[in-house]
Design a protein around this motif. Structure first.
Motif, PDB file in Angstrom:
ATOM      1  N   VAL A   1       6.312   5.075  -6.592  1.00 13.32           N
ATOM      2  CA  VAL A   1       5.325   6.348  -6.373  1.00 13.32           C
ATOM      3  C   VAL A   1       4.470   5.491  -5.813  1.00 13.32           C
ATOM      4  N   ASP A   2       3.592   6.310  -4.390  1.00 19.71           N
ATOM      5  CA  ASP A   2       2.412   5.991  -3.942  1.00 19.71           C
ATOM      6  C   ASP A   2       1.267   6.840  -4.758  1.00 19.71           C
TER       7      ASP A   2
ATOM      8  N   GLU B   1       2.348   2.190  -4.189  1.00 24.12           N
ATOM      9  CA  GLU B   1       1.361   1.993  -3.603  1.00 24.12           C
ATOM     10  C   GLU B   1       0.091   2.364  -4.730  1.00 24.12           C
ATOM     11  N   ALA B   2      -0.749   1.246  -4.867  1.00 19.67           N
ATOM     12  CA  ALA B   2      -1.894   1.786  -5.701  1.00 19.67           C
ATOM     13  C   ALA B   2      -3.282   1.055  -5.167  1.00 19.67           C
ATOM     14  N   GLY B   3      -4.298   1.785  -5.003  1.00 22.80           N
ATOM     15  CA  GLY B   3      -5.420   1.327  -4.404  1.00 22.80           C
ATOM     16  C   GLY B   3      -6.641   2.152  -4.297  1.00 22.80           C
TER      17      GLY B   3
ATOM     18  N   TRP C   1      -2.330  -1.561  -2.241  1.00 21.38           N
ATOM     19  CA  TRP C   1      -2.783  -1.207  -0.800  1.00 21.38           C
ATOM     20  C   TRP C   1      -3.892  -1.919  -0.618  1.00 21.38           C
ATOM     21  N   SER C   2      -4.402  -2.719   0.486  1.00 15.88           N
ATOM     22  CA  SER C   2      -3.250  -3.517   0.974  1.00 15.88           C
ATOM     23  C   SER C   2      -3.836  -4.495   1.724  1.00 15.88           C
TER      24      SER C   2
ATOM     25  N   VAL D   1       2.048  -6.852  -3.372  1.00 11.72           N
ATOM     26  CA  VAL D   1       0.991  -6.490  -2.401  1.00 11.72           C
ATOM     27  C   VAL D   1       1.841  -5.643  -1.387  1.00 11.72           C
ATOM     28  N   GLN D   2       1.198  -4.619  -0.713  1.00 13.42           N
ATOM     29  CA  GLN D   2       1.681  -3.968   0.495  1.00 13.42           C
ATOM     30  C   GLN D   2       0.959  -4.757   1.605  1.00 13.42           C
ATOM     31  N   LEU D   3       1.799  -5.240   2.570  1.00 19.50           N
ATOM     32  CA  LEU D   3       1.246  -6.033   3.690  1.00 19.50           C
ATOM     33  C   LEU D   3       1.431  -5.115   4.975  1.00 19.50           C
TER      34      LEU D   3
END
Length: 431
Positions: A294-295, A334-336, A383-384, A113-115
């Motif tokens: 990769v975002d 990042e994936a979201g 994200w996030s 997870v991106q915090l």
């Protein structure tokens, strides 16, 4: 005999005087400690800063171990001993974070997870530690084994050569605390400074189209900024340090070689770069790192009620433009997607806000996880989650649609993904 009577009388008067003096001192000796004790205990009640607090309707006191709440209301970082809810603004002490069941090892997928963390000067060390433990517990509950700590740094505009810590950049000392707690929880940690876009006037101006007037000076400024954070990452045994994120217009410059060499002297883990999705599929990412993220906000032109298989096909169409088959050296940094209608057409649109549709987000997460497994990728970071948020609370209407914490459908898909039997890309090190 003539002098005896006055002597006796004098002695009597003297004794009476002494007795009066003794009687007068006794009350004073008793009053003095009572008065001092009353002032010590009573004055803080008057000014609102006493270590003992009582809940409404309860005779049981609560010990406030520390409290930064102003005397006449406002928020604070009070930590209560004795359990229970406490008064408004008071916070419970954080329990030790649970630990990851299966800590990450080379070859396993990075389920992360991106915090996103915007620190504040008024945040105490105790507050930062408490929130870190709270977020670590949430991530472990999602079955994550990894976390990336993203935080902002600042520039003065698109052509500026100066980069610096700013109003919301964590101190290296606070970063130390957060990384230590995540490490104690068994999470693989990534440090990810990211150029804030406020001064770039988004969405037209963004970090991917900056044009510093002196690129050599820009890289010198960047190296000076990153140094203390590389040191913190090294002290706390972070696995990865992201040297740059989505800096399309700066890719290919020779300054990266010098910057990365300086970084590798201070930090012994992986040094990586996170490319934007359009540059990833459009050509070579000319940043000399050993690991590429990769975002990934690939648009898929389907209806909101499209089945997951169509979303998977749409993703594979994009990935095939770069390379077909397995992608074991790529991690989705990042994936979201926003939990709203129409989001499939522009997953990376952070500015539009349409009607809420949680199923759009949940199905996207399910599809992306399927792609990661089928293409044997190194992992994914969703994200996030915001560092200061309560991850157990449902997102508020005014908050970003990208938030997934507190959305049951999306959280269910994350747990299913992270708890799957995907063994990972294998022991070959990521790039």
């Amino acid at each position: 005999m003539r002098n005896r009577e006055p002597l006796v009388k004098n002695e009597k008067n003297k004794n009476e005087k002494n007795e009066k003096t003794k009687r007068s001192k006794v009350p004073l000796l008793a009053i003095l400690p009572v008065t001092v004790t009353s002032l010590v205990l009573g004055l803080p009640f008057v000014i609102g800063d006493h270590p003992l607090r009582w809940r409404s309707g309860s005779l049981k006191p609560i010990l406030v171990l520390h409290d930064t709440t102003p005397a006449k209301g406002g928020g604070g970082d009070a930590v209560l001993a004795g359990g229970g809810g406490g008064a408004a603004g008071a916070e419970q002490p954080a329990l030790p974070a649970p630990k990851v069941d299966r800590p990450w090892k080379a070859g396993m997928p990075e389920w992360g997870v991106q915090l996103f963390w915007e620190d504040k000067k008024e945040h105490s060390d105790a507050y930062v530690e408490k929130k870190a433990r709270e977020q670590a517990a949430y991530l472990v509950g999602l079955k994550a084994n990894s976390v990336a700590v993203s935080f902002p740094f600042y520039t003065e505009g698109r052509t500026s050569t100066k980069l610096a810590a700013g109003r919301s950049t964590p101190t290296p000392e606070h970063l130390d605390t957060v990384l230590r707690i995540f490490h104690e929880a068994g999470l693989r940690t990534t440090v990810r400074p990211t150029l804030d876009e406020a001064a770039l006037v988004p969405p037209e101006g963004w970090r991917g189209n900056i044009k510093p007037t002196d690129k050599e000076a820009w890289f010198d400024s960047y190296e000076a900024l990153l140094g203390p954070y590389l040191d913190a990452a090294q002290r706390q045994q972070a696995a990865t340090f992201v040297i740059g994120t989505e800096l399309n217009s700066m890719e290919g410059h020779p300054g990266w070689k010098t910057l990365i060499a300086a970084a590798e002297k201070r930090f012994k883990g992986e040094v990586s770069y996170d490319a934007n999705w359009d540059n990833y599929v459009g050509g070579h990412i000319a940043v000399p790192v050993d690991r590429l993220g990769v975002d990934a906000y690939f648009p898929v032109k389907v209806a909101d009620d499209a089945p997951v298989d169509q979303l998977v096909d749409g993703w594979n169409t994009w990935l095939d433009k770069k390379s077909k088959g397995a992608l074991p050296r790529i991690v989705l940094a990042e994936a979201g997607i926003s939990a709203m209608e129409g989001a499939y057409h522009a997953p990376g649109d952070f500015y539009t806000k349409r009607k809420l549709n949680p199923a759009v987000q949940a199905n996207w997460y399910k599809a992306v996880c399927q792609v990661v497994r089928e293409r044997k990728m190194a992992g994914v970071y969703w994200w996030s989650v915001y560092f200061d948020s309560d991850p157990k609370a449902a997102p508020k209407e005014e908050e970003s649609r990208f938030n997934f914490a507190g959305r049951p459908g999306t959280e269910r898909e994350i747990r299913s993904c992270f708890g799957s039997d995907y063994a990972g890309p294998g022991p070959e090190p990521a790039p």
